[in-house]
Design a protein around this motif. Sequence first.
Motif, short mmCIF file in Angstrom:
data_model
loop_
_atom_site.label_atom_id
_atom_site.label_comp_id
_atom_site.label_asym_id
_atom_site.label_seq_id
_atom_site.Cartn_x
_atom_site.Cartn_y
_atom_site.Cartn_z
N GLU A 51 -8.53 -8.94 2.31
CA GLU A 51 -7.22 -9.18 1.53
C GLU A 51 -6.83 -10.65 1.02
O GLU A 51 -6.76 -10.85 0.15
CB GLU A 51 -6.06 -8.60 2.48
CG GLU A 51 -6.30 -7.28 3.20
CD GLU A 51 -6.81 -6.16 1.91
OE1 GLU A 51 -6.83 -6.46 0.98
OE2 GLU A 51 -7.00 -5.23 2.45
N LEU A 100 -2.93 4.59 -3.08
CA LEU A 100 -2.61 3.25 -2.60
C LEU A 100 -1.74 2.56 -3.60
O LEU A 100 -0.97 1.71 -3.23
CB LEU A 100 -4.00 2.48 -2.39
CG LEU A 100 -5.27 3.39 -1.57
CD1 LEU A 100 -6.34 2.37 -1.45
CD2 LEU A 100 -4.49 3.58 -0.33
N GLN A 137 -13.47 6.98 4.09
CA GLN A 137 -12.58 5.99 4.04
C GLN A 137 -11.15 6.64 4.45
O GLN A 137 -10.92 7.91 4.16
CB GLN A 137 -12.06 5.43 2.70
CG GLN A 137 -11.14 4.40 2.60
CD GLN A 137 -11.15 3.76 1.28
OE1 GLN A 137 -10.51 3.98 0.27
NE2 GLN A 137 -11.82 2.56 1.07
N CYS A 178 0.78 -1.22 0.02
CA CYS A 178 0.22 -0.05 -0.03
C CYS A 178 0.72 1.47 0.10
O CYS A 178 1.65 1.47 0.71
CB CYS A 178 -0.97 -0.04 1.20
SG CYS A 178 -2.07 1.50 1.21
N PHE A 225 -4.41 -6.26 -7.86
CA PHE A 225 -3.26 -5.52 -7.19
C PHE A 225 -2.67 -4.77 -8.25
O PHE A 225 -2.47 -5.24 -9.35
CB PHE A 225 -2.35 -6.64 -6.64
CG PHE A 225 -1.08 -6.19 -6.43
CD1 PHE A 225 -0.64 -5.25 -5.41
CD2 PHE A 225 0.21 -6.36 -7.30
CE1 PHE A 225 0.59 -4.95 -5.07
CE2 PHE A 225 1.24 -5.95 -6.92
CZ PHE A 225 1.65 -5.01 -5.95
N ILE A 226 -2.08 -3.57 -7.96
CA ILE A 226 -1.29 -2.65 -8.80
C ILE A 226 -0.41 -1.95 -7.84
O ILE A 226 -0.17 -1.85 -6.98
CB ILE A 226 -2.20 -1.23 -9.21
CG1 ILE A 226 -3.56 -1.86 -9.84
CG2 ILE A 226 -1.44 -0.64 -10.11
CD1 ILE A 226 -4.49 -0.88 -10.40
N ARG A 243 -11.68 -5.02 3.62
CA ARG A 243 -11.48 -6.32 3.09
C ARG A 243 -10.58 -7.08 3.88
O ARG A 243 -9.71 -6.97 4.49
CB ARG A 243 -10.52 -5.51 1.98
CG ARG A 243 -11.48 -4.82 0.65
CD ARG A 243 -10.56 -4.80 -0.56
NE ARG A 243 -11.30 -4.04 -1.58
CZ ARG A 243 -10.47 -3.62 -2.63
NH1 ARG A 243 -9.32 -4.16 -2.96
NH2 ARG A 243 -11.21 -2.80 -3.25
N MET A 285 -7.35 -8.40 -2.83
CA MET A 285 -6.76 -8.15 -4.12
C MET A 285 -6.48 -9.13 -5.09
O MET A 285 -6.21 -10.48 -4.50
CB MET A 285 -5.49 -7.52 -3.84
CG MET A 285 -5.70 -5.99 -3.45
SD MET A 285 -3.94 -5.42 -2.90
CE MET A 285 -3.63 -6.39 -1.44
N1 5AD Z 1 -3.11 -2.42 -5.56
C1 5AD Z 1 -4.64 -2.49 -5.30
N2 5AD Z 1 -5.44 -2.38 -4.28
C2 5AD Z 1 -4.75 -1.90 -3.09
N3 5AD Z 1 -5.35 -1.70 -2.01
C3 5AD Z 1 -4.32 -1.23 -1.43
N4 5AD Z 1 -3.16 -1.20 -1.94
C4 5AD Z 1 -3.40 -1.79 -2.93
C5 5AD Z 1 -2.69 -1.69 -4.33
N5 5AD Z 1 -1.53 -1.60 -4.26
C6 5AD Z 1 -6.48 -2.13 -1.53
C7 5AD Z 1 -6.80 -2.98 -0.48
C8 5AD Z 1 -7.38 -2.07 0.84
C9 5AD Z 1 -8.13 -1.37 -0.18
C10 5AD Z 1 -8.54 -0.03 0.54
O1 5AD Z 1 -7.32 -0.76 -1.24
O2 5AD Z 1 -7.45 -4.08 -0.65
O3 5AD Z 1 -8.04 -2.88 1.69
#
Ligand code: 5AD
Length: 355
Positions: free
Chosen positions: A164, A309, A108, A71, A234-235, A162, A203
């Motif tokens: 996760e 994020l 949030q 994150c 995921f990014i 989440r 993610m």
């Molecule tokens: N890529 C995608 N989703 C992310 N989150 C946090 N970092 C990333 C990332 N790099 C998502 C997580 C978190 C939500 C608020 O954002 O799942 O719970």
Amino acid sequence: MKNTELIDILEKDRHLEREQWIQLFETYTDKDREYAAAKARETAVSQFGKSIFIRGIVEFSNVCKNDCYYCGIRKSNADCDRYRLSKEQILDCCDAGYEYGFRTFVLQSGEDKSYTTDKLCEIVSDIKKAHPDCAVTLSVGELSYDDYKRLFEAGADRYLLRHETASEEHYKKLHPAQMSWEHRMKCLEQLKQIGYQTGCGMMVGSPFQTVGNIADDMLFLERFKPEMIGMGPFIPHKDTPFKDKPAGSYELTLFLISLCRLMLPDCLIPATTALGTIRPDGREKGVLAGANVVMPNLSPMDVRKKYLLYDGKICTGDESAQCRACLERRMESIGYKVEITRGDHKSYDKDSSLR
Ligand code: 5AD
Ligand code: FES
């Protein structure tokens, strides 16, 4: 058994065995994905019509005590320019959002302990006083049972947290040792027990994720029956330990949206900002794969680029009004209409609550 047969079984029984999930995730083709999307879209339309619920997100603080490896606003990121919005600023965002037709506000933030539970209760109850016809969703992380209960009593309707990943072993690879998978799961149970419409999610394609992990996510969702499921790819973010990890798959994210829709037909499933970030028309495709919610940004312009994020996040340069109009247009382009309602889960009962 063929994958399309597995998808038929899922539609009928709302259940697959672990091995069947694994087969699907290991061997699905574009055809299987389209087969699932067509069924999921039909299911969503039978539940909600061609209507999309909108939620306005107010990202009110990017200060976070956690250090999740994925994150961008993690504690250790010294390059993150931190900000906090005052109660008045948050209320102004909601007031503007109300004018644009939002009837749900999602607050949030990172896990920022400067917002005490007292303070958050005050923010929630002030929003509800100003806009009694609106729902408030909180997404502020892990708190105690007592805190969750007080926030619910102050008027919060929904909570997003989440999970996760449903695998403890995998969770440990994404988070430092101070964070506990067991505690995250306990929080989710408590939120449900208190009476929140509860959202969890994962993610897609997070580092070290296996097909077995995703199968376990599906089994967890089947058992937990969340009212909402938030899923995005995921990014990577350039200032995190996972900066060189590959992004999650767009196709798998769409496939999972469809499978979740078939397993939990009345679930509220957003086409997430992350999905719109990896593909320009990701959110439209998310809706066409069975999602029924979109969540545009209502945060003030000057803080948007600070709530990153992940890299490349969309909607950071657009005014709330533009963002709202943009989504309306996008939804209309695929034959859907955004609805001016709270957009509660079906199980929500106005008359029975702990409040
Ligand atoms: N890529 C995608 N989703 C992310 N989150 C946090 N970092 C990333 C990332 N790099 C998502 C997580 C978190 C939500 C608020 O954002 O799942 O719970
Ligand atoms: Fe935010 Fe298009 S939805 S700019």
